[in-house]
Structure formats: structure tokens, C-alpha cells
Design an enzyme around this catalytic site. Structure first.
Site, PDB file in Angstrom:
ATOM      1  N   ALA A 111      56.742  39.706  72.200  1.00 58.18           N
ATOM      2  CA  ALA A 111      56.283  38.368  72.558  1.00 58.18           C
ATOM      3  C   ALA A 111      54.777  38.171  72.684  1.00 58.18           C
ATOM      4  CB  ALA A 111      56.954  37.934  73.870  1.00 58.18           C
ATOM      5  N   ALA A 112      54.022  39.214  73.055  1.00 55.99           N
ATOM      6  CA  ALA A 112      52.584  39.007  73.271  1.00 55.99           C
ATOM      7  C   ALA A 112      51.896  38.597  71.963  1.00 55.99           C
ATOM      8  CB  ALA A 112      51.945  40.281  73.820  1.00 55.99           C
ATOM      9  N   PRO A 113      50.880  37.720  72.054  1.00 59.16           N
ATOM     10  CA  PRO A 113      50.250  37.194  73.267  1.00 59.16           C
ATOM     11  C   PRO A 113      50.965  36.013  73.920  1.00 59.16           C
ATOM     12  CG  PRO A 113      49.091  36.378  71.361  1.00 59.16           C
ATOM     13  CD  PRO A 113      50.129  37.335  70.839  1.00 59.16           C
ATOM     14  N   GLY A 114      51.987  35.456  73.268  1.00 59.66           N
ATOM     15  CA  GLY A 114      52.766  34.418  73.923  1.00 59.66           C
ATOM     16  C   GLY A 114      52.863  33.103  73.178  1.00 59.66           C
ATOM     17  N   LYS A 116      54.631  32.257  70.462  1.00 60.83           N
ATOM     18  CA  LYS A 116      56.009  31.887  70.153  1.00 60.83           C
ATOM     19  C   LYS A 116      56.849  31.723  71.424  1.00 60.83           C
ATOM     20  CE  LYS A 116      55.971  33.775  65.470  1.00 60.83           C
ATOM     21  NZ  LYS A 116      54.597  34.316  65.442  1.00 60.83           N
ATOM     22  N   GLU A 134      57.444  42.290  76.075  1.00 57.97           N
ATOM     23  CA  GLU A 134      56.391  42.945  75.291  1.00 57.97           C
ATOM     24  C   GLU A 134      56.547  44.446  75.437  1.00 57.97           C
ATOM     25  OE1 GLU A 134      53.751  44.308  72.933  1.00 57.97           O
ATOM     26  OE2 GLU A 134      54.345  42.188  72.928  1.00 57.97           O
ATOM     27  N   ASP A 161      61.289  48.786  75.930  1.00 58.44           N
ATOM     28  CA  ASP A 161      61.539  49.159  74.538  1.00 58.44           C
ATOM     29  C   ASP A 161      62.790  48.426  74.068  1.00 58.44           C
ATOM     30  OD1 ASP A 161      62.933  51.185  72.455  1.00 58.44           O
ATOM     31  OD2 ASP A 161      60.769  51.482  72.449  1.00 58.44           O
ATOM     32  N   ASP A 178      59.967  38.764  66.198  1.00 63.30           N
ATOM     33  CA  ASP A 178      58.754  38.570  65.402  1.00 63.30           C
ATOM     34  C   ASP A 178      58.155  39.958  65.236  1.00 63.30           C
ATOM     35  OD1 ASP A 178      56.669  37.168  64.101  1.00 63.30           O
ATOM     36  OD2 ASP A 178      55.452  37.259  65.926  1.00 63.30           O
ATOM     37  N   CYS A 231      54.525  38.345  59.594  1.00 64.58           N
ATOM     38  CA  CYS A 231      53.363  37.729  58.948  1.00 64.58           C
ATOM     39  C   CYS A 231      52.974  38.600  57.750  1.00 64.58           C
ATOM     40  CB  CYS A 231      52.201  37.544  59.918  1.00 64.58           C
ATOM     41  SG  CYS A 231      51.663  39.051  60.757  1.00 64.58           S
TER      42      CYS A 231
END
Length: 456
Positions: A111-114, A116, A134, A161, A178, A231
Site C-alpha cells: 500500500a505505501a505510500p498510500g 491507492k 505495507e 508479509d 499493486d 507500473c
């Protein structure tokens, strides 16, 4: 950017990818600057000067020029998030698949940096729960800070994890992965990423993506949805992963409706014909992205029934002091972590207790503060939250220059009759706390969040 600056074999490998246009792709990297886009916070409406809308995200907007976000108090107040436009497509997928009349649990695994996570949070109701995880410990604080700015109480931040989520089988209705990837979709925005790209790294990322997906799969409930994104432009990290997922697990590909004018390239994986969505910078106003959605048909098992007979006993007098600071206080479950009072939407009490048993939790709901005698020492999270009862606290409006001084954690000289703890605001939006004394103002903006740079 010279075509020769792309990594060896990179463009050759891309020529076979669906929708790839070599000339347009190279031109976009040579001659077009990355667009600047922001996404407004629906819980803190404040932006009136909105630009061109991101086609697939109603809250997303392109800016004509890139301002200094650091020196915008509304950015620090959580009124918007600076997010790459293509990645906002995850919100479009979520809005299409989420049920309308039932509460859901959503996991953002990496999730980081946040960006999404706040995107997901915007699409959820208070009955819904978001768990933002994260894996890398050092990246957890920025994730928590960004969710704090967003201001809702229906979030939990974890540091685990992917394999740890095996302990909560069937808990989540939607999981976003992601995935860590080779990053070729960010070449225009971050040319230095080219130095990290290689075929070997693509293969390594593919293997890591398989492991992450296999590890977290049991946590998705039957008929739940897996959203997968990278990405990267590489087939191995995108369509090949979809084929692997469909062959390894009982998953059904979900076709997401898109508008042709958006410029998104719809693809099908080679073997299983699973739907995917590619973003190229010469076709969309955004950077490279791949996204797909699949529905789980099998059952990995269920969590054992959970009864918590050890409910925390909290001091009733303190609790009443705390509730005075909260809008609609009956809507929340209150608990203490050490001496700190916390609040989360009441319907998530059991989920919180389940997750506490199985995962490493870094943040739950909103930190309200500590009760010291007859006073509440308010927490910064309370200031930025949308659950605060603003009628119960002093508010001190700041000019722009005063707001910047406050955000730098410098001394303020104000003409005010307020005394005691005060919510410092700019343009009606909360920035943090200060304690106004007869002869000075103590600035309690968090040291780790203060502006350190100088305005150009």
C-alpha cells in the site's frame, strides 16, 4: 530523450505488446512532460478551482502547472492527494465490482505510500473496512500519515508479509495487489528507473509477483475480487501473470467497461484470454500502467468463529471526556493502546479484534489523545479526522503566512482571545493543534511532518 537512452532490448520486446506504437511511445518520452494530477478528498470538500477531469476518476483533476504542494496548507490538511492519473483507474474498477448494499472488507496489500489506499477509502462507506498493508517496515509511516490526512476511522494499517494473511482465510471481499515490478511504466516520470531495468529483473519481478499472489490468495473469500496492477509494460509481469493465476487458481476474468475515448488498450492474455488494461503515455494523459480484475470461484476455507470475552475495561469517566470530542460518539468503538485513546467505527470492532490476533497492526482507526486529569491532550490524528466534533474545540483561523509558519512548527504571534488547546485551521480546514497561553503559543504540529524546505 534520445531513443538510444532506453535500456537495451526494451523497445524490441515492446513491439509485440498489444496496442504498442513505437514512434508514439518514443515521442511521448522525448517531447511530452508527465502531466500533473491530483485527486480531491470527498470527505474534505475544498477545491473550487478544478481543472480538466481525469476521464476514469470523477475526483481526479489535471493541473496546468505543477505548484509547490509542500507550501499549500490544503495539501497538509488532506484535502487532496497528488496522484498519477493512470493509477486512479483502480478506483474505476472498484466502483464497478463493489456490492452496493453490503459491507465489505478490502485489503491493499502493497500500500505505501498510500495513493491507492486513499483512492479505495474514498469509494468505501463507513460500514466498509480498509486494511492497508505495507511489507517494508520503513515505508509504513508515510502510509499511515497519508491515511491520517484522509481523515476516516474505517482504516487499519498493518506491516505484514503476504504469507501472514494465510491466518485470516476468507476475510477479504476485495484484495488489491499493486505488485512490486520492473517499473518501466515510470520511465518518463523517473528516467533513473531505466538504470534498474533488465530482462533479468523482469524475470525476478515475475517470480516475486507469483509468490505474493499465491501467499495472499487464501485471504480472499469465495466470490471475492482480486485486482492486480503493475507500473510495467512487460508481458511477463502482466498478461503472463494473468494466465498463471487462471491456471493455478480457480479465478474468472472480469471485463471492466471502458470508454474508447479514454485511450486505454484492452488486452487478453495469450492462454486463458483474461482481460487486462494497458496504459501508454502516448495514448492516455498519464503514465504506464497495467490493471486487471479476477473473481475467485473456489473456497480457501473460513476463519474460525471468534468470541472475545476479554473486552478491554476502560475508565468510564475518561471515556465520557473522550466522547465529547467526537461527532456522533455512539457510532464508534473506543479502546486504549497504552495511554492513548483510539476510535474505530463500531461495526469494525470484531474485525479489529480478529486482525489483532493474527497480524501486526501499526494503526487502527483514529488516535484521539490522552486524558490527563480533566484535560484531553489531543492527538494530531484527531485534528485531521472527519470524526472530530469541531463544536467542542476552540478553532483559530490562520492566514496563509501564519499557516506556513505553523506547518514549519515555528513560533506564532496571533491576535486572539482564545486560550487553551485550539484547532489551527486554514480556509476552514484543520491543520493541527496549538496550545494558546497568556504569553505565548505552543505549536504542537508533529516534528516529523513539519516543512523543512524553503520556498523558492
Amino acid at each position: 530523450m534520445d531513443k538510444r537512452l532506453f535500456p537495451d532490448k526494451f523497445l524490441d520486446l515492446l513491439t509485440i505488446e498489444p496496442g504498442f506504437d513505437n514512434a508514439g511511445f518514443v515521442n511521448a518520452h522525448q517531447n511530452n512532460s508527465p502531466p500533473t494530477s491530483i485527486r480531491s478528498n470527498p470527505f474534505k470538500p475544498s477545491i473550487t478551482n478544478k481543472g480538466e477531469t481525469v476521464p476514469w476518476c470523477a475526483d481526479g483533476y489535471y493541473l496546468d502547472t505543477r505548484p509547490s504542494f509542500t507550501f499549500d496548507p490544503l495539501f497538509h490538511a488532506g484535502c487532496y492527494y497528488v496522484q498519477e492519473a493512470s493509477s486512479m483507474f483502480i478506483g474505476h474498477i472498484l466502483n464497478y465490482i463493489k456490492p452496493q448494499n453490503e459491507a465489505i472488507n478490502v485489503l491493499d496489500l502493497c500500500a505505501a505510500p498510500g495513493g491507492k489506499s486513499t483512492l479505495i477509502n474514498s469509494a468505501l462507506n463507513t460500514n466498509d473496512l480498509l486494511v492497508a498493508n505495507e511489507i517494508i517496515k520503513t515505508r509504513v509511516p508515510i502510509l499511515a500519515d497519508n491515511l491520517n490526512r484522509w481523515g476516516t476511522a474505517n482504516t487499519i494499517v498493518t506491516n505484514n508479509d503476504p504469507k501472514d494473511f494465510n491466518r485470516v482465510k476468507g476475510f477479504f471481499d476485495i484484495i488489491l495487489v499493486d505488485a512490486p515490478c520492473s517499473g518501466s511504466g515510470m520511465f518518463r516520470k523517473d528516467p533513473a528507473a531505466m538504470n534498474e531495468w533488465s530482462e533479468a529483473n523482469v524475470n525476478l519481478c515475475h517470480q516475486r509477483q507469483e509468490r505474493i499472489l499465491a501467499d495472499v490468495y487464501p485471504a480472499l473469500k469465495q466470490d471475492g475480487y482480486l485486482i492486480y496492477s503493475t507500473c510495467s509494460y512487460s508481458h511477463q509481469e502482466n498478461e503472463d501473470i494473468l494466465d498463471w493465476l487462471c491456471q493455478e487458481f480457480d479465478l474468472e476474468s472480469i471485463r471492466i467497461p471502458i470508454n474508447k475515448e479514454w485511450g486505454i488498450v484492452e488486452t487478453e492474455s495469450d492462454g486463458e484470454k483474461a482481460w487486462g488494461y494497458r496504459f501508454y503515455p502516448d495514448k492516455v494523459k498519464g503514465e504506464g500502467l497495467f490493471a486487471a480484475c479476477l473473481k475467485k470461484k473456489d473456497n480457501s476455507g473460513e476463519l474460525a468463529s471468534f468470541k472475545n470475552n476479554n473486552n478491554q475495561k476502560v475508565p468510564a469517566t475518561e471515556l465520557e471526556q473522550v466522547k465529547a470530542y467526537i461527532n456522533n460518539p455512539a457510532d464508534y468503538y473506543y479502546f486504549k493502546v497504552n495511554d492513548e485513546w483510539m476510535a474505530i467505527n463500531h461495526q469494525h470492532k470484531e474485525s479489529l479484534q480478529i486482525l489483532q490476533r493474527h497480524l501486526y497492526i501499526k494503526k487502527s482507526g483514529v488516535s484521539i489523545g490522552q486524558v490527563m486529569g480533566k484535560d484531553l491532550i489531543p492527538h494530531h490524528e484527531l485534528a485531521l479526522s472527519i470524526i472530530i466534533n469541531k463544536q467542542a474545540v476552540l478553532q483559530t483561523p490562520l492566514t496563509y503566512d501564519e499557516a506556513i509558519l505553523f506547518l514549519k512548527r515555528e513560533n506564532l504571534q496571533l491576535d486572539t482571545n482564545n486560550k487553551g488547546w485550539s484547532l489551527m485551521t486554514f480556509d476552514g480546514q484543520a491543520l493541527g493543534w496549538a496550545k494558546i497561553l497568556p504569553n505565548r503559543i505552543n505549536n504542537y504540529y508533529p516534528k516529523e511532518l513539519r516543512i523543512l524546505s524553503q520556498k523558492a
